[in-house]
Motif scaffolding. Structure first.
Motif, PDB file in Angstrom:
ATOM      1  N   ARG A  18       7.296   1.285   0.223  1.00 54.71           N
ATOM      2  CA  ARG A  18       6.073   1.822   0.813  1.00 54.71           C
ATOM      3  C   ARG A  18       5.939   1.390   2.276  1.00 54.71           C
ATOM      4  O   ARG A  18       5.482   2.157   3.121  1.00 54.71           O
ATOM      5  CB  ARG A  18       4.849   1.366   0.004  1.00 54.71           C
ATOM      6  CG  ARG A  18       4.669   2.118  -1.306  1.00 54.71           C
ATOM      7  CD  ARG A  18       3.344   1.788  -1.969  1.00 54.71           C
ATOM      8  NE  ARG A  18       3.350   0.491  -2.623  1.00 54.71           N
ATOM      9  CZ  ARG A  18       3.753   0.290  -3.881  1.00 54.71           C
ATOM     10  NH1 ARG A  18       4.212   1.295  -4.608  1.00 54.71           N
ATOM     11  NH2 ARG A  18       3.702  -0.922  -4.408  1.00 54.71           N
ATOM     12  N   PHE A  19       6.349   0.169   2.552  1.00 50.10           N
ATOM     13  CA  PHE A  19       6.277  -0.304   3.939  1.00 50.10           C
ATOM     14  C   PHE A  19       7.267   0.475   4.812  1.00 50.10           C
ATOM     15  O   PHE A  19       6.978   0.803   5.965  1.00 50.10           O
ATOM     16  CB  PHE A  19       6.585  -1.803   4.006  1.00 50.10           C
ATOM     17  CG  PHE A  19       6.402  -2.392   5.367  1.00 50.10           C
ATOM     18  CD1 PHE A  19       5.153  -2.796   5.808  1.00 50.10           C
ATOM     19  CD2 PHE A  19       7.488  -2.544   6.244  1.00 50.10           C
ATOM     20  CE1 PHE A  19       4.970  -3.344   7.072  1.00 50.10           C
ATOM     21  CE2 PHE A  19       7.319  -3.092   7.511  1.00 50.10           C
ATOM     22  CZ  PHE A  19       6.057  -3.490   7.919  1.00 50.10           C
ATOM     23  N   GLY A  20       8.465   0.757   4.244  1.00 47.08           N
ATOM     24  CA  GLY A  20       9.468   1.502   4.998  1.00 47.08           C
ATOM     25  C   GLY A  20       9.075   2.941   5.239  1.00 47.08           C
ATOM     26  O   GLY A  20       9.623   3.606   6.138  1.00 47.08           O
ATOM     27  N   ALA A  21       8.141   3.453   4.461  1.00 47.49           N
ATOM     28  CA  ALA A  21       7.701   4.847   4.605  1.00 47.49           C
ATOM     29  C   ALA A  21       6.592   5.012   5.637  1.00 47.49           C
ATOM     30  O   ALA A  21       6.115   6.139   5.877  1.00 47.49           O
ATOM     31  CB  ALA A  21       7.237   5.373   3.252  1.00 47.49           C
ATOM     32  N   VAL A  22       6.151   3.898   6.214  1.00 50.13           N
ATOM     33  CA  VAL A  22       5.089   3.978   7.231  1.00 50.13           C
ATOM     34  C   VAL A  22       5.614   4.764   8.439  1.00 50.13           C
ATOM     35  O   VAL A  22       6.762   4.597   8.863  1.00 50.13           O
ATOM     36  CB  VAL A  22       4.654   2.557   7.660  1.00 50.13           C
ATOM     37  CG1 VAL A  22       3.662   2.643   8.827  1.00 50.13           C
ATOM     38  CG2 VAL A  22       4.029   1.832   6.490  1.00 50.13           C
ATOM     39  N   ARG A  23       4.743   5.596   8.995  1.00 54.18           N
ATOM     40  CA  ARG A  23       5.138   6.448  10.121  1.00 54.18           C
ATOM     41  C   ARG A  23       5.641   5.619  11.292  1.00 54.18           C
ATOM     42  O   ARG A  23       5.081   4.579  11.622  1.00 54.18           O
ATOM     43  CB  ARG A  23       3.948   7.309  10.573  1.00 54.18           C
ATOM     44  CG  ARG A  23       3.572   8.433   9.607  1.00 54.18           C
ATOM     45  CD  ARG A  23       2.496   9.334  10.205  1.00 54.18           C
ATOM     46  NE  ARG A  23       1.266   8.578  10.465  1.00 54.18           N
ATOM     47  CZ  ARG A  23       0.302   8.453   9.556  1.00 54.18           C
ATOM     48  NH1 ARG A  23       0.436   8.979   8.353  1.00 54.18           N
ATOM     49  NH2 ARG A  23      -0.795   7.788   9.856  1.00 54.18           N
ATOM     50  N   PRO A  41      -3.975   2.792   9.358  1.00 57.51           N
ATOM     51  CA  PRO A  41      -4.416   2.324   8.028  1.00 57.51           C
ATOM     52  C   PRO A  41      -3.267   2.228   7.035  1.00 57.51           C
ATOM     53  O   PRO A  41      -3.265   1.340   6.175  1.00 57.51           O
ATOM     54  CB  PRO A  41      -5.436   3.378   7.606  1.00 57.51           C
ATOM     55  CG  PRO A  41      -5.935   3.945   8.892  1.00 57.51           C
ATOM     56  CD  PRO A  41      -4.762   3.945   9.831  1.00 57.51           C
ATOM     57  N   GLU A  42      -2.282   3.124   7.130  1.00 59.81           N
ATOM     58  CA  GLU A  42      -1.136   3.086   6.223  1.00 59.81           C
ATOM     59  C   GLU A  42      -0.320   1.817   6.445  1.00 59.81           C
ATOM     60  O   GLU A  42       0.113   1.160   5.486  1.00 59.81           O
ATOM     61  CB  GLU A  42      -0.260   4.316   6.449  1.00 59.81           C
ATOM     62  CG  GLU A  42       0.866   4.448   5.426  1.00 59.81           C
ATOM     63  CD  GLU A  42       1.717   5.690   5.650  1.00 59.81           C
ATOM     64  OE1 GLU A  42       2.573   5.956   4.769  1.00 59.81           O
ATOM     65  OE2 GLU A  42       1.548   6.371   6.671  1.00 59.81           O
ATOM     66  N   TYR A  43      -0.121   1.476   7.718  1.00 56.86           N
ATOM     67  CA  TYR A  43       0.614   0.243   8.044  1.00 56.86           C
ATOM     68  C   TYR A  43      -0.177  -0.984   7.597  1.00 56.86           C
ATOM     69  O   TYR A  43       0.382  -1.916   7.010  1.00 56.86           O
ATOM     70  CB  TYR A  43       0.875   0.174   9.551  1.00 56.86           C
ATOM     71  CG  TYR A  43       1.327  -1.190  10.005  1.00 56.86           C
ATOM     72  CD1 TYR A  43       2.633  -1.630   9.795  1.00 56.86           C
ATOM     73  CD2 TYR A  43       0.426  -2.061  10.622  1.00 56.86           C
ATOM     74  CE1 TYR A  43       3.033  -2.900  10.184  1.00 56.86           C
ATOM     75  CE2 TYR A  43       0.818  -3.336  11.017  1.00 56.86           C
ATOM     76  CZ  TYR A  43       2.127  -3.747  10.793  1.00 56.86           C
ATOM     77  OH  TYR A  43       2.523  -5.002  11.174  1.00 56.86           O
ATOM     78  N   ILE A  44      -1.454  -0.987   7.886  1.00 57.24           N
ATOM     79  CA  ILE A  44      -2.303  -2.137   7.513  1.00 57.24           C
ATOM     80  C   ILE A  44      -2.274  -2.352   6.006  1.00 57.24           C
ATOM     81  O   ILE A  44      -2.167  -3.483   5.512  1.00 57.24           O
ATOM     82  CB  ILE A  44      -3.742  -1.915   8.016  1.00 57.24           C
ATOM     83  CG1 ILE A  44      -3.773  -1.920   9.550  1.00 57.24           C
ATOM     84  CG2 ILE A  44      -4.665  -2.997   7.459  1.00 57.24           C
ATOM     85  CD1 ILE A  44      -5.125  -1.542  10.142  1.00 57.24           C
ATOM     86  N   ALA A  55      -0.687  -5.562   4.084  1.00 56.37           N
ATOM     87  CA  ALA A  55      -1.567  -6.356   3.220  1.00 56.37           C
ATOM     88  C   ALA A  55      -0.956  -6.514   1.837  1.00 56.37           C
ATOM     89  O   ALA A  55      -1.065  -7.585   1.209  1.00 56.37           O
ATOM     90  CB  ALA A  55      -2.943  -5.690   3.122  1.00 56.37           C
ATOM     91  N   GLU A  56      -0.279  -5.451   1.369  1.00 57.58           N
ATOM     92  CA  GLU A  56       0.371  -5.539   0.060  1.00 57.58           C
ATOM     93  C   GLU A  56       1.501  -6.567   0.080  1.00 57.58           C
ATOM     94  O   GLU A  56       1.650  -7.368  -0.851  1.00 57.58           O
ATOM     95  CB  GLU A  56       0.918  -4.175  -0.350  1.00 57.58           C
ATOM     96  CG  GLU A  56       1.573  -4.197  -1.730  1.00 57.58           C
ATOM     97  CD  GLU A  56       2.146  -2.850  -2.129  1.00 57.58           C
ATOM     98  OE1 GLU A  56       2.693  -2.765  -3.265  1.00 57.58           O
ATOM     99  OE2 GLU A  56       2.053  -1.880  -1.337  1.00 57.58           O
TER     100      GLU A  56
END
Length: 267
Positions: free
Chosen positions: A169-174, A182-185, A189-190
């Motif tokens: 999920r982190f690697g899928a961040v734009r 917000p996606e990165y944050i 956080a996860e």
């Protein structure tokens, strides 16, 4: 001190009695002289009473306790044997724990039999409970951790699965990454939550001998399940059996279920 004082008085009266016997003998008072000699000799013996094991004479026999030195020697030998037994037992337990760590030839059933035999020898030697507990501690620490190992592995496996998904999920961040995205944050956080859980598991592994290991691991499993990303985590029955077995072993020094422990040899 009192015994020495009495011995001194007895010696003085002994000399006086024997001297009086000679005087009476010189006065031709044979009967009185014999009595004086008898009393004087008895007092002389009494003054040296602690130097004899037994005294016979004049129609009497007295047993004396000059065995003090021998008793002291026996006590010293007994203390030495106790110390030696405790040291040898501690060495044996230490060797058993190290062999167990490298998965040596000592199986669980044989290890239990050796442990009980050594403990019985220590009890027979009247070694204090605190010394017995100290001697057997190396083995108890290893066994307790091995009891808890399946539960630790179960939590570790779930964290590994979570970590794999979280990194995806982190690697899928734009890209490029926007720190205010917000996606990165959320992905960061996860990963931070995952890192916290990992650190807690590592601390549990590093805890000393005690029930806190199983207690903290139980709470960690509850917290993992309460996490949104790992809400599907459902510990198995073996997980809870391991926690209960560990707590029971630490409190009592005995297995809650010997058959289950012996049947679960490390592969």
């Amino acid at each position: 001190m009192l015994a020495q004082l009495l011995a001194l008085f007895a010696a003085i009266f002994a000399v006086a009695g024997i001297g009086d016997g000679f005087y009476l003998l010189w006065q031709n008072q044979t009967a009185n002289a014999s009595l004086a000699f008898t009393v004087g000799i008895l007092l002389l013996l009494l003054s040296q009473f602690d130097r004899f094991e037994s005294v016979k004479g004049f129609g009497i026999e007295a047993k004396v306790s000059q065995l003090d030195n021998k008793i002291r020697e026996a006590d010293q030998i007994n203390a030495t044997l106790k110390s030696l037994t405790a040291s040898l037992a501690q060495l044996a337990f230490e060797m058993m724990s190290r062999i167990g760590r490298i998965r040596g030839p000592i199986g669980r059933k044989e290890s239990l039999e050796i442990e009980e035999s050594l403990l019985q020898q220590m009890r027979d030697a009247d070694i204090a409970d605190v010394d017995i507990a100290r001697a057997v501690l190396p083995v108890r620490q290893i066994v307790a951790f091995d009891i808890l190992r399946p539960a630790i592995n179960e939590v570790d496996k779930r964290l590994t699965t979570w970590e794999s998904a979280a990194r995806q999920r982190f690697g899928a961040v734009r890209q490029p990454i926007n720190m205010t995205d917000p996606e990165y944050i959320g992905a960061q956080a996860e990963l931070d939550k995952l890192r916290t859980m990992r650190e807690r598991l590592q601390k549990i592994r590093a805890l000393g001998y005690g029930t806190k290991q199983s207690e903290d691991l139980r709470q960690l499993a509850v917290d993992i399940k309460a996490n949104a990303e790992t809400a599907d985590f459902t510990p198995t029955q073996d997980f809870y059996e391991a926690l209960d077995d560990h707590a029971h072993y630490v409190r009592n020094g005995k297995h809650r279920n010997v058959e289950r422990w012996v049947a679960g040899e490390l592969e």
